[in-house]
Design an enzyme around this catalytic site. Sequence first.
Site, PDB file in Angstrom:
ATOM      1  N   ASP A 160       0.846  -1.198   0.000  1.00  0.00           N
ATOM      2  CA  ASP A 160       0.000   0.000   0.000  1.00  0.00           C
ATOM      3  C   ASP A 160       0.886   1.255   0.000  1.00  0.00           C
ATOM      4  O   ASP A 160       0.610   2.228  -0.696  1.00  0.00           O
ATOM      5  CB  ASP A 160      -0.910  -0.010   1.230  1.00  0.00           C
ATOM      6  CG  ASP A 160      -1.596  -1.353   1.383  1.00  0.00           C
ATOM      7  OD1 ASP A 160      -2.403  -1.697   0.508  1.00  0.00           O
ATOM      8  OD2 ASP A 160      -1.297  -2.082   2.353  1.00  0.00           O
ATOM      9  N   HIS A 188      -4.726  -3.459   6.298  1.00  0.00           N
ATOM     10  CA  HIS A 188      -4.499  -3.710   4.865  1.00  0.00           C
ATOM     11  C   HIS A 188      -5.837  -4.129   4.264  1.00  0.00           C
ATOM     12  O   HIS A 188      -6.128  -5.311   4.070  1.00  0.00           O
ATOM     13  CB  HIS A 188      -3.445  -4.801   4.640  1.00  0.00           C
ATOM     14  CG  HIS A 188      -3.373  -5.209   3.189  1.00  0.00           C
ATOM     15  ND1 HIS A 188      -2.913  -4.368   2.201  1.00  0.00           N
ATOM     16  CD2 HIS A 188      -3.752  -6.345   2.548  1.00  0.00           C
ATOM     17  CE1 HIS A 188      -3.004  -4.967   1.030  1.00  0.00           C
ATOM     18  NE2 HIS A 188      -3.511  -6.166   1.216  1.00  0.00           N
TER      19      HIS A 188
END
Length: 329
Positions: A160, A188
């Site tokens: 990410d 996440h």
Amino acid sequence: MTRTPVNVTVTGAAGQIGYALLFRIASGQLLGADVPVSLRLLEIPQGLKAAEGTAMELDDCAFPLLKGIDITDDPNKAFDGANVALLVGARPRTKGMERGDLLEANGGIFKPQGKAINDHAADDIKVLVVGNPANTNALIARAAAPDVPAGRFTAMTRLDHNRALTQLAQKTGAAVSDIKRLTIWGNHSATQYPDIFHAEIAGKNAAETVGDETWLAETFIPTVAKRGAAIIEARGASSAASAANAAIDHVHTWVNGTAEGDWTSMGVVSDGSYGVAEGLISSFPVTTKDGAYEIVQGLDINEFSRTRIDASVKELEEERDAVRALGLI
Ligand code: NAD
Ligand code: LMR
């Protein structure tokens, strides 16, 4: 001087991330160009043959740093003496499966693996959980390993982080290497919060440089947070090479340190910093040095960020409560 090889255990070794990961570990990109490694590949029985095929290919690369490959379906053997463990293998969500079913199925994987790490891994074990839901799988493994310091269990949000770096670089025309101090907060998942308020682009505040809160709220954040789904939609399979690359980055940074003036994002056990409930495995800004990490302290969190961090942490609390109700932690 001959160095003792570092034992690196990879679960889900025959999967698509495993295939993108193992060759890079064996070539020295995980730990360094002078660090010999010995690989332990853990698979379920159905995956053993494919793992053997991958091992044949690893042999055929004649990597000078690769000192051995063991393949097993027994977690106790796979984690025996492990210094680094990459927990990639997980139960994917299939049609009709609710989130609770997914958490329960993964509990059946990460609880015994946590116990095997507890009982057999080396004293300096470092664990990265990649398999989804990564933060909560890390929480399950950690709870099953009471003799291992809690901080050794981490979850991957580096993918990410890397996705956010590129989105920001493309928006501003900067080089990714000019961007520092970007943060992924929380889970996440699609609730994650990529934060550029403390980030710098070539030394200037990133949010001020962008100067466009609508782009931030309506383009940047959803693009980063939903990138995993966009890759699945485009590729017909979830991200693999970029996930493997992020796993390499995560461990390499943990072992070798963050650059002066910069930090990275890691899912780590919360010590209560920034109002994140203690014990959750949540993504924070962290600096690393000499194989240890610290959560960056003292950042001002504005209202825009506070709401978004809280939403992602709330999701982590719900996942924690669900696995607690299932008796997994
Ligand atoms: P994959 O299905 O190609 O491979 C998974 C492998 O794990 C399979 O070979 C399977 O046999 C194995 N496996 C299943 N249970 C196991 C167990 N108990 N022990 C050992 N091995 C086991 O999946 P993939 O594409 O390699 O993805 C793996 C995981 O990583 C998925 O959960 C995926 O959602 C996740 N992922 C996470 C991120 C992240 O940023 N955190 C990014 C991408 C993918
Ligand atoms: C990703 O971020 O690419 C993956 O976690 C997506 C997924 O659900 O496998």
